[in-house]
Design a protein around this motif. Structure first.
Motif, PDB file in Angstrom:
ATOM      1  N   HIS A  24       0.839  -1.193   0.000  1.00  0.00           N
ATOM      2  CA  HIS A  24       0.000   0.000   0.000  1.00  0.00           C
ATOM      3  C   HIS A  24       0.875   1.244   0.000  1.00  0.00           C
ATOM      4  CE1 HIS A  24      -3.471  -2.393   2.014  1.00  0.00           C
ATOM      5  NE2 HIS A  24      -3.342  -2.656   0.740  1.00  0.00           N
ATOM      6  N   PRO A  25       0.432   2.270  -0.695  1.00  0.00           N
ATOM      7  CA  PRO A  25       1.227   3.504  -0.733  1.00  0.00           C
ATOM      8  C   PRO A  25       1.256   4.194   0.632  1.00  0.00           C
ATOM      9  CG  PRO A  25      -0.858   3.808  -1.871  1.00  0.00           C
ATOM     10  CD  PRO A  25      -0.775   2.358  -1.492  1.00  0.00           C
ATOM     11  N   GLU A  26       2.231   5.033   0.831  1.00  0.00           N
ATOM     12  CA  GLU A  26       2.372   5.819   2.063  1.00  0.00           C
ATOM     13  C   GLU A  26       1.069   6.588   2.319  1.00  0.00           C
ATOM     14  OE1 GLU A  26       4.259   7.103   5.413  1.00  0.00           O
ATOM     15  OE2 GLU A  26       5.232   5.840   3.920  1.00  0.00           O
ATOM     16  N   GLY A  27       0.609   6.559   3.547  1.00  0.00           N
ATOM     17  CA  GLY A  27      -0.592   7.299   3.913  1.00  0.00           C
ATOM     18  C   GLY A  27      -1.898   6.572   3.632  1.00  0.00           C
ATOM     19  N   TYR A  28      -1.821   5.353   3.098  1.00  0.00           N
ATOM     20  CA  TYR A  28      -3.024   4.617   2.739  1.00  0.00           C
ATOM     21  C   TYR A  28      -3.891   4.309   3.963  1.00  0.00           C
ATOM     22  CZ  TYR A  28      -6.012   1.088   0.587  1.00  0.00           C
ATOM     23  OH  TYR A  28      -7.096   0.383   0.131  1.00  0.00           O
ATOM     24  N   PHE A  29      -3.246   3.918   5.062  1.00  0.00           N
ATOM     25  CA  PHE A  29      -4.012   3.581   6.265  1.00  0.00           C
ATOM     26  C   PHE A  29      -4.818   4.781   6.752  1.00  0.00           C
ATOM     27  CE2 PHE A  29      -4.598   3.447  10.831  1.00  0.00           C
ATOM     28  CZ  PHE A  29      -5.275   2.248  10.977  1.00  0.00           C
ATOM     29  N   ASP A  30      -4.133   5.900   6.979  1.00  0.00           N
ATOM     30  CA  ASP A  30      -4.829   7.083   7.494  1.00  0.00           C
ATOM     31  C   ASP A  30      -5.788   7.689   6.477  1.00  0.00           C
ATOM     32  OD1 ASP A  30      -3.801   7.294  10.168  1.00  0.00           O
ATOM     33  OD2 ASP A  30      -1.887   7.886   9.292  1.00  0.00           O
ATOM     34  N   GLY A  31      -5.410   7.669   5.230  1.00  0.00           N
ATOM     35  CA  GLY A  31      -6.227   8.314   4.209  1.00  0.00           C
ATOM     36  C   GLY A  31      -7.399   7.501   3.719  1.00  0.00           C
ATOM     37  N   HIS A  32      -7.324   6.176   3.876  1.00  0.00           N
ATOM     38  CA  HIS A  32      -8.385   5.341   3.317  1.00  0.00           C
ATOM     39  C   HIS A  32      -8.938   4.333   4.322  1.00  0.00           C
ATOM     40  CE1 HIS A  32      -7.763   6.970  -0.673  1.00  0.00           C
ATOM     41  NE2 HIS A  32      -6.473   6.856  -0.459  1.00  0.00           N
ATOM     42  N   VAL A  33      -8.064   3.510   4.880  1.00  0.00           N
ATOM     43  CA  VAL A  33      -8.520   2.415   5.746  1.00  0.00           C
ATOM     44  C   VAL A  33      -9.230   2.947   6.990  1.00  0.00           C
ATOM     45  CG1 VAL A  33      -7.757   0.447   7.141  1.00  0.00           C
ATOM     46  CG2 VAL A  33      -6.719   0.870   4.900  1.00  0.00           C
ATOM     47  N   TRP A  34      -8.551   3.802   7.745  1.00  0.00           N
ATOM     48  CA  TRP A  34      -9.154   4.304   8.978  1.00  0.00           C
ATOM     49  C   TRP A  34     -10.371   5.177   8.669  1.00  0.00           C
ATOM     50  CZ3 TRP A  34      -9.369   2.612  13.585  1.00  0.00           C
ATOM     51  CH2 TRP A  34      -9.912   3.405  14.596  1.00  0.00           C
ATOM     52  N   HIS A  35     -10.269   5.960   7.636  1.00  0.00           N
ATOM     53  CA  HIS A  35     -11.390   6.815   7.237  1.00  0.00           C
ATOM     54  C   HIS A  35     -12.622   5.963   6.917  1.00  0.00           C
ATOM     55  CE1 HIS A  35     -13.639  10.071   5.415  1.00  0.00           C
ATOM     56  NE2 HIS A  35     -13.787   9.332   4.330  1.00  0.00           N
ATOM     57  N   ALA A  36     -12.427   4.854   6.216  1.00  0.00           N
ATOM     58  CA  ALA A  36     -13.542   3.971   5.866  1.00  0.00           C
ATOM     59  C   ALA A  36     -14.158   3.340   7.111  1.00  0.00           C
ATOM     60  CB  ALA A  36     -13.074   2.894   4.898  1.00  0.00           C
ATOM     61  N   TYR A  37     -13.316   2.973   8.073  1.00  0.00           N
ATOM     62  CA  TYR A  37     -13.815   2.399   9.323  1.00  0.00           C
ATOM     63  C   TYR A  37     -14.677   3.416  10.077  1.00  0.00           C
ATOM     64  CZ  TYR A  37     -13.786   0.997  14.227  1.00  0.00           C
ATOM     65  OH  TYR A  37     -14.153   0.702  15.514  1.00  0.00           O
TER      66      TYR A  37
END
Length: 81
Positions: A24-37
């Motif tokens: 996953h690209p840098e920032g994917y967790f904060d920008g997509h995964v956590w946001h989706a949760y």
């Protein structure tokens, strides 16, 4: 209905312990995964505000205990009918 709660730090830790291909690209967790949760949680509580939602803290309870509780709840619900 159950909501499986996982605090940000624990979710992030678990996520970064896994290997993804492709990475996953840098920032994917904060920008997509956590946001989706966060979005899904908000929508669930808004949509089912009139239902009983059991919040399960997956960081504090073992999966075995969680499974036992859910199975017990299902058994109780089945026997009520």
């Amino acid at each position: 209905m159950y909501h499986f709660e996982l605090p940000y730090e624990e979710c992030r830790r678990r996520r970064f312990e896994r290997t993804y291909y492709p990475q996953h690209p840098e920032g994917y967790f904060d920008g997509h995964v956590w946001h989706a949760y966060v979005k899904a949680k908000k929508e669930t509580f808004e949509r089912f505000h009139d239902k009983k939602i059991v919040i399960v803290n997956t960081a504090e309870e073992s999966f075995v205990k969680i499974e036992e509780k859910i199975v017990k709840d299902i058994e109780i619900a089945l026997y009520k009918k």
